[in-house]
Enzyme design. Sequence first.
Site, mmCIF file in Angstrom:
data_model
loop_
_atom_site.group_PDB
_atom_site.id
_atom_site.type_symbol
_atom_site.label_atom_id
_atom_site.label_comp_id
_atom_site.label_asym_id
_atom_site.label_seq_id
_atom_site.Cartn_x
_atom_site.Cartn_y
_atom_site.Cartn_z
ATOM 1 N N GLN A 63 -9.024 -6.372 11.524
ATOM 2 C CA GLN A 63 -8.494 -5.352 10.594
ATOM 3 C C GLN A 63 -9.111 -3.985 10.832
ATOM 4 O O GLN A 63 -9.279 -3.198 9.908
ATOM 5 C CB GLN A 63 -8.659 -5.791 9.135
ATOM 6 C CG GLN A 63 -7.738 -6.969 8.796
ATOM 7 C CD GLN A 63 -7.547 -7.199 7.309
ATOM 8 O OE1 GLN A 63 -8.429 -6.911 6.514
ATOM 9 N NE2 GLN A 63 -6.386 -7.734 6.938
ATOM 10 N N LYS A 67 -17.655 -0.522 5.686
ATOM 11 C CA LYS A 67 -18.159 -1.477 4.692
ATOM 12 C C LYS A 67 -19.673 -1.390 4.516
ATOM 13 O O LYS A 67 -20.174 -1.544 3.392
ATOM 14 C CB LYS A 67 -17.745 -2.903 5.099
ATOM 15 C CG LYS A 67 -17.860 -3.894 3.959
ATOM 16 C CD LYS A 67 -17.232 -5.244 4.318
ATOM 17 C CE LYS A 67 -17.299 -6.197 3.124
ATOM 18 N NZ LYS A 67 -16.747 -7.533 3.465
ATOM 19 N N GLU A 104 0.811 -1.226 0.000
ATOM 20 C CA GLU A 104 0.000 0.000 0.000
ATOM 21 C C GLU A 104 0.843 1.273 0.000
ATOM 22 O O GLU A 104 0.427 2.302 -0.520
ATOM 23 C CB GLU A 104 -0.966 0.002 1.182
ATOM 24 C CG GLU A 104 -2.110 -1.011 1.061
ATOM 25 C CD GLU A 104 -1.762 -2.397 1.608
ATOM 26 O OE1 GLU A 104 -0.564 -2.642 1.918
ATOM 27 O OE2 GLU A 104 -2.687 -3.214 1.746
#
Lengths: 585, 174
Positions: free
Chosen positions: A112, A161, A49
Amino acid sequence: MMSGAEIVLQALKDQGVEVIFGYPGGAVLPLYDALFQQNAIRHILVRHEQAAVHAAEGYARSTGKVGVVLVTSGPGATNAVTGLVDALMDSIPVICLTGQVPTHLIGNDAFQEADTTGITRPATKHNYLVKDINKLAGVVHEAFYVAKAGRPGPVVIDLPKDILIGKGPYTEAPQTPHRSYRPQTEPDPAAIRQAVRLLKQAKRPVVYTGGGVINSGPEASRLLTEFVRMTGFPCTNTLMGLGAYPSSDPQFLGMLGMHGTYEANLAMHGCDVMLNIGARFDDRVTGRLNAFAPQSKKIHADIDPSSINKNVAVDVAIVGDAGRVLQALIEAWRADATPQDKPALTEWWRTIDGWRAKDCLRYRQEGSIIKPQHAIRRLYEITRESGRETFITTEVGQHQMWAAQYFGFEKPNHWMTSGGLGTMGYGLPAAMGVQIGHPDALVIDIAGEASILMNIQEMGTLAQYRLPVKIFILNNEYMGMVRQWQELLHGGRYSESYSAALPDFVKLAESFHATGLRAKTVDDLDRVIREMLAIDGPVIADIAVDKEENCFPMIPSGAAHNEMILGPDQEGGVAGVTDEGKVLV
Amino acid sequence: MPDSSETTLRNATIAVLVENEAGILARVVGLFSGRGYNIESLTVAPVDEERRLSRITIVTSGTDMVIEQIKAQLDRLVPVHKVADLTLEGPHLAREMMLIKVVGTGEQRMEALRLADAFRARVVDATTGSLVFEMTGSGDKLDAFIALMQPLGLKEVSRTGVVAIARGAGSLQA
């Protein structure tokens, strides 16, 4: 009604985004699913990333557009942080979309999960956590405005999400001005007139410009050139500002600062009027502050008011966009009938030419061992002969300074280097981003053997997308700048600065489906460079250079511009560096 | 020789009008800690529900150059509408409120009440063995009252920090 993921992609399209650099993960699966079902936006899969952000920076700096990054929650976001700070320090417009756990799990230490807005608050210009899908489109549009407006910078949008999956309305970018963030871009005419009055009367003027001129767009560089030529003033650029003024022009003094030229630094030290446009009196540039340009009146033009009077108190402050400031200066210069002090200016140029005669960048290429300066010089000359449009990125260290000193830049946006943060591992991913933006151009990452290993995994990205990036490694088997400081300031105790157990870079290239080349002696050098340029694909050229060459000229930390060291033979050398100086980085 | 703007410290009371949104206080506080500025007092509350505005009042100290930096750094935060240096921009009022608890009986208690009266502190809670005073005023006045309560059974102090506003007709507008 659209899904959150569709809203994000629609907003990106409306903002003109063509490419995203990213890496998938659980929290961003809805966005990757939406990406899969469209063709307008291309996704480049990186291998880490951090590299996604540097690639977006390279893309942004070479195209003038906003770079876009997409990473997942938790480690995806934390890995991106170095890139974000890099973009913040160098004022590069980047949007980083980060996945987040669903809103009902935020704060629960979910899998996460990271407090991304908390972590990136000091790493970005601004950041958002979207908790209401009705605001999603507006936030994305606003993020682009914030990234570009005023002094550019990175912006994070954290996307839970459930927001990406939920349904909501799409809204277009608002036409109304932002509620609170409206940076000043037009300079105050009174300040401009005051600046011109000082400049007209200057006997020993110098123009010192930085990344602000590049960020303003190519027109600002053209105006800078026009202004410098019409005034007859000498001009120097910072590391971030290289290319704003053509390096081949006789009025160009070269880069200034810690490893700048003798003439640039002494012109800064001896000037009576200094015009700074879009640079921030960084510590690499000023040296010891209480001895910085002691007899000068200082004019500082910057789009960020907080950069003015931060390190150095100035006499005339101009807040505005570099291009607008230059345009206004040119008009005011024409309107002001005061004659210039031409005899004084001629005398000033005579003094400068005396400093130039020192030829501070000269080096001796003797014997078969390749001098790193010579390697860059030849790379520059051979690429120039080729006539191809050439973009240079670098990693961080000695090779970076040599590239800045020995590779000439005639145009802005062709030189991408990590200036403020000094991020090793920047150059390869940045070159990927440049190559994506300029598929037919020659893109070269000038690297060191230590830096390149920091993001070497991106060789995989080069292979996947057939990006013909050339990696030109000046291999001295040392973290060269660390070694240099240890030699000069720490009694030659080379603590942990030797690059032991290096890979075979030729085989490494081959294992990543690229070509590996090696130059061991000066006789190999030109052939390897020409071969590298001729290959239509990614190449690593491993150039074995003099292991103990130091980067000069050098202003030792805590010293003033007129205390610079020209080379290893200079009497006294760095013996005079005080303990106070040693504290400085 | 550095001029006085680079060496002399001064106090500044800074008023900041901001968007009333999550994280704004963290941005301001993070700015001060990240750049090493002093915060002597900080207060925040919504002041305009309709336009979603909050007002932060910060008391800080530094050289003129540092205070100019603080204002410029605050002003470039995206959700910040307006920054005003009340100390520099003319006369202003600064007030703080405090709740202070004193525990005691007999003569000590009587003395505390007499002093509270002199300081125009109000009794807002009383038991046979304790008193809570509410008091508003300048920081100095509050400090003086706390010092007087020390030998009279002072147990606990809660202060709001400074709120401030310019005198006269001028106003801070978003």
